[in-house]
Design a protein around this motif. Structure first.
Motif, PDB file in Angstrom:
ATOM      1  N   PHE A  76     105.922  30.347 100.579  1.00  0.00           N
ATOM      2  CA  PHE A  76     106.262  31.850 100.309  1.00  0.00           C
ATOM      3  C   PHE A  76     106.381  32.614 101.881  1.00  0.00           C
ATOM      4  CE2 PHE A  76     104.646  36.394  99.934  1.00  0.00           C
ATOM      5  CZ  PHE A  76     105.620  37.033  99.358  1.00  0.00           C
ATOM      6  N   VAL A  77     107.377  33.303 102.168  1.00  0.00           N
ATOM      7  CA  VAL A  77     107.331  33.948 103.202  1.00  0.00           C
ATOM      8  C   VAL A  77     107.793  35.297 102.924  1.00  0.00           C
ATOM      9  CG1 VAL A  77     108.715  34.059 105.508  1.00  0.00           C
ATOM     10  CG2 VAL A  77     108.322  31.680 104.530  1.00  0.00           C
ATOM     11  N   PRO A  78     106.889  36.281 103.411  1.00  0.00           N
ATOM     12  CA  PRO A  78     107.433  37.824 103.299  1.00  0.00           C
ATOM     13  C   PRO A  78     108.899  37.996 103.692  1.00  0.00           C
ATOM     14  CG  PRO A  78     105.279  37.710 104.100  1.00  0.00           C
ATOM     15  CD  PRO A  78     105.861  36.030 104.362  1.00  0.00           C
ATOM     16  N   ILE A 133     101.042  19.833  90.886  1.00  0.00           N
ATOM     17  CA  ILE A 133     101.237  18.878  89.585  1.00  0.00           C
ATOM     18  C   ILE A 133      99.841  18.275  89.033  1.00  0.00           C
ATOM     19  CG2 ILE A 133     102.250  16.520  89.335  1.00  0.00           C
ATOM     20  CD1 ILE A 133     104.187  17.001  91.512  1.00  0.00           C
ATOM     21  N   ARG A 134      98.820  18.022  89.504  1.00  0.00           N
ATOM     22  CA  ARG A 134      97.695  17.704  89.081  1.00  0.00           C
ATOM     23  C   ARG A 134      97.142  18.696  88.211  1.00  0.00           C
ATOM     24  NH1 ARG A 134      95.362  12.956  91.644  1.00  0.00           N
ATOM     25  NH2 ARG A 134      96.621  12.472  93.514  1.00  0.00           N
ATOM     26  N   CYS A 135      97.091  20.054  88.697  1.00  0.00           N
ATOM     27  CA  CYS A 135      96.708  21.135  87.841  1.00  0.00           C
ATOM     28  C   CYS A 135      97.564  21.331  86.689  1.00  0.00           C
ATOM     29  CB  CYS A 135      96.802  22.558  89.022  1.00  0.00           C
ATOM     30  SG  CYS A 135      95.997  23.820  88.180  1.00  0.00           S
ATOM     31  N   ILE A 136      99.081  21.230  86.652  1.00  0.00           N
ATOM     32  CA  ILE A 136      99.609  21.242  85.485  1.00  0.00           C
ATOM     33  C   ILE A 136      99.337  20.301  84.423  1.00  0.00           C
ATOM     34  CG2 ILE A 136     102.215  21.141  84.765  1.00  0.00           C
ATOM     35  CD1 ILE A 136     102.886  22.357  87.661  1.00  0.00           C
ATOM     36  N   VAL A 137      99.215  19.081  85.129  1.00  0.00           N
ATOM     37  CA  VAL A 137      98.901  18.066  84.168  1.00  0.00           C
ATOM     38  C   VAL A 137      97.770  18.160  83.411  1.00  0.00           C
ATOM     39  CG1 VAL A 137      98.398  15.394  83.785  1.00  0.00           C
ATOM     40  CG2 VAL A 137     100.498  16.157  85.178  1.00  0.00           C
ATOM     41  N   GLU A 138      96.867  18.399  84.319  1.00  0.00           N
ATOM     42  CA  GLU A 138      95.462  18.870  83.741  1.00  0.00           C
ATOM     43  C   GLU A 138      95.140  20.012  82.435  1.00  0.00           C
ATOM     44  OE1 GLU A 138      91.026  20.504  84.820  1.00  0.00           O
ATOM     45  OE2 GLU A 138      92.225  19.791  86.442  1.00  0.00           O
ATOM     46  N   GLN A 153     103.701  26.182  87.462  1.00  0.00           N
ATOM     47  CA  GLN A 153     105.103  25.557  87.474  1.00  0.00           C
ATOM     48  C   GLN A 153     106.110  26.333  88.206  1.00  0.00           C
ATOM     49  OE1 GLN A 153     105.275  25.689  83.107  1.00  0.00           O
ATOM     50  NE2 GLN A 153     104.831  23.331  83.179  1.00  0.00           N
ATOM     51  N   HIS A 154     105.976  27.470  88.328  1.00  0.00           N
ATOM     52  CA  HIS A 154     106.998  28.570  88.919  1.00  0.00           C
ATOM     53  C   HIS A 154     106.848  28.299  90.602  1.00  0.00           C
ATOM     54  CE1 HIS A 154     108.630  30.925  85.863  1.00  0.00           C
ATOM     55  NE2 HIS A 154     107.450  31.178  85.355  1.00  0.00           N
ATOM     56  N   ILE A 155     105.509  28.272  91.034  1.00  0.00           N
ATOM     57  CA  ILE A 155     105.036  28.005  92.329  1.00  0.00           C
ATOM     58  C   ILE A 155     105.621  26.622  92.777  1.00  0.00           C
ATOM     59  CG2 ILE A 155     103.467  27.553  94.044  1.00  0.00           C
ATOM     60  CD1 ILE A 155     101.553  29.493  92.364  1.00  0.00           C
ATOM     61  N   HIS A 209     108.000  25.018  91.352  1.00  0.00           N
ATOM     62  CA  HIS A 209     109.616  25.170  91.315  1.00  0.00           C
ATOM     63  C   HIS A 209     110.347  25.782  92.800  1.00  0.00           C
ATOM     64  CE1 HIS A 209     113.543  27.286  90.332  1.00  0.00           C
ATOM     65  NE2 HIS A 209     113.695  25.986  89.737  1.00  0.00           N
ATOM     66  N   ARG A 210     109.494  26.901  93.117  1.00  0.00           N
ATOM     67  CA  ARG A 210     109.787  27.361  94.259  1.00  0.00           C
ATOM     68  C   ARG A 210     109.631  26.687  95.765  1.00  0.00           C
ATOM     69  NH1 ARG A 210     106.206  32.543  95.224  1.00  0.00           N
ATOM     70  NH2 ARG A 210     104.685  30.955  95.735  1.00  0.00           N
ATOM     71  N   ASN A 211     108.585  25.792  95.457  1.00  0.00           N
ATOM     72  CA  ASN A 211     108.204  24.809  96.645  1.00  0.00           C
ATOM     73  C   ASN A 211     109.692  23.884  96.553  1.00  0.00           C
ATOM     74  OD1 ASN A 211     105.940  26.306  97.089  1.00  0.00           O
ATOM     75  ND2 ASN A 211     104.741  24.506  96.505  1.00  0.00           N
ATOM     76  N   LEU A 212     109.791  23.415  95.422  1.00  0.00           N
ATOM     77  CA  LEU A 212     110.925  22.121  95.758  1.00  0.00           C
ATOM     78  C   LEU A 212     112.182  22.891  95.638  1.00  0.00           C
ATOM     79  CD1 LEU A 212     109.771  20.649  92.057  1.00  0.00           C
ATOM     80  CD2 LEU A 212     109.608  19.820  94.556  1.00  0.00           C
ATOM     81  N   ILE A 213     112.627  24.198  95.470  1.00  0.00           N
ATOM     82  CA  ILE A 213     113.810  24.687  96.006  1.00  0.00           C
ATOM     83  C   ILE A 213     113.910  24.791  97.396  1.00  0.00           C
ATOM     84  CG2 ILE A 213     115.312  26.904  95.796  1.00  0.00           C
ATOM     85  CD1 ILE A 213     115.480  24.832  93.375  1.00  0.00           C
ATOM     86  N   TYR A 214     112.633  25.502  97.911  1.00  0.00           N
ATOM     87  CA  TYR A 214     112.639  25.393  99.417  1.00  0.00           C
ATOM     88  C   TYR A 214     112.833  23.894 100.092  1.00  0.00           C
ATOM     89  CZ  TYR A 214     110.097  26.627 103.612  1.00  0.00           C
ATOM     90  OH  TYR A 214     109.949  26.780 105.242  1.00  0.00           O
ATOM     91  N   LEU A 215     111.950  23.040  99.726  1.00  0.00           N
ATOM     92  CA  LEU A 215     112.378  21.691 100.292  1.00  0.00           C
ATOM     93  C   LEU A 215     114.004  20.959 100.076  1.00  0.00           C
ATOM     94  CD1 LEU A 215     109.169  19.871  99.000  1.00  0.00           C
ATOM     95  CD2 LEU A 215     109.836  20.583 101.313  1.00  0.00           C
ATOM     96  N   ALA A 216     114.417  21.547  99.052  1.00  0.00           N
ATOM     97  CA  ALA A 216     115.623  21.110  98.567  1.00  0.00           C
ATOM     98  C   ALA A 216     116.702  21.983  99.834  1.00  0.00           C
ATOM     99  CB  ALA A 216     116.185  21.317  97.606  1.00  0.00           C
ATOM    100  N   THR A 217     116.621  23.215  99.774  1.00  0.00           N
ATOM    101  CA  THR A 217     117.150  24.033 100.842  1.00  0.00           C
ATOM    102  C   THR A 217     117.039  23.489 102.244  1.00  0.00           C
ATOM    103  OG1 THR A 217     116.961  25.837  99.455  1.00  0.00           O
ATOM    104  CG2 THR A 217     117.592  26.174 101.691  1.00  0.00           C
ATOM    105  N   ILE A 218     115.868  23.028 102.758  1.00  0.00           N
ATOM    106  CA  ILE A 218     115.816  22.616 104.071  1.00  0.00           C
ATOM    107  C   ILE A 218     116.451  21.302 104.128  1.00  0.00           C
ATOM    108  CG2 ILE A 218     114.006  21.461 105.420  1.00  0.00           C
ATOM    109  CD1 ILE A 218     111.877  23.705 104.474  1.00  0.00           C
ATOM    110  N   ALA A 219     116.207  20.310 103.192  1.00  0.00           N
ATOM    111  CA  ALA A 219     117.199  19.260 103.275  1.00  0.00           C
ATOM    112  C   ALA A 219     118.505  19.195 103.466  1.00  0.00           C
ATOM    113  CB  ALA A 219     116.681  18.306 102.066  1.00  0.00           C
TER     114      ALA A 219
END
Length: 77
Positions: A5-7, A32-37, A51-53, A55-65
């Motif tokens: 998250f970047v302002p 992921i551990r928290c979601i599974v629990e 799950q929203h956080i 998802h946002r992190n995964l989109i961020y990583l994909a954008t960087i890649a």
């Protein structure tokens, strides 16, 4: 708060380095551990925010890649 998250006022100015990426991967692991629990306890609705956080992190990583030139990407081992 997620390291992804970047302002609005700082977007485009954040430097992506190996330490930031590692922290983000570790955060995703915890999410992921928290979601599974929560799901195993039958509290699926309680894990939606995580799950929203994630998802946002995964989109961020994909954008960087996607933005990283192939010559600078490290091979997967």
């Amino acid at each position: 708060m997620s390291v992804a998250f970047v302002p609005e006022r700082l977007r485009g100015k954040a430097e992506v380095n190996q330490e930031t990426l590692q922290r983000l991967l570790e955060e995703n692991d915890q999410l992921i551990r928290c979601i599974v629990e929560y799901q195993s306890k039958g509290r699926a609705t309680d894990c939606v925010q995580y799950q929203h956080i994630l998802h946002r992190n995964l989109i961020y990583l994909a954008t960087i890649a996607d933005a990283t030139p192939p010559s600078t990407q490290k091979p997967v081992e």
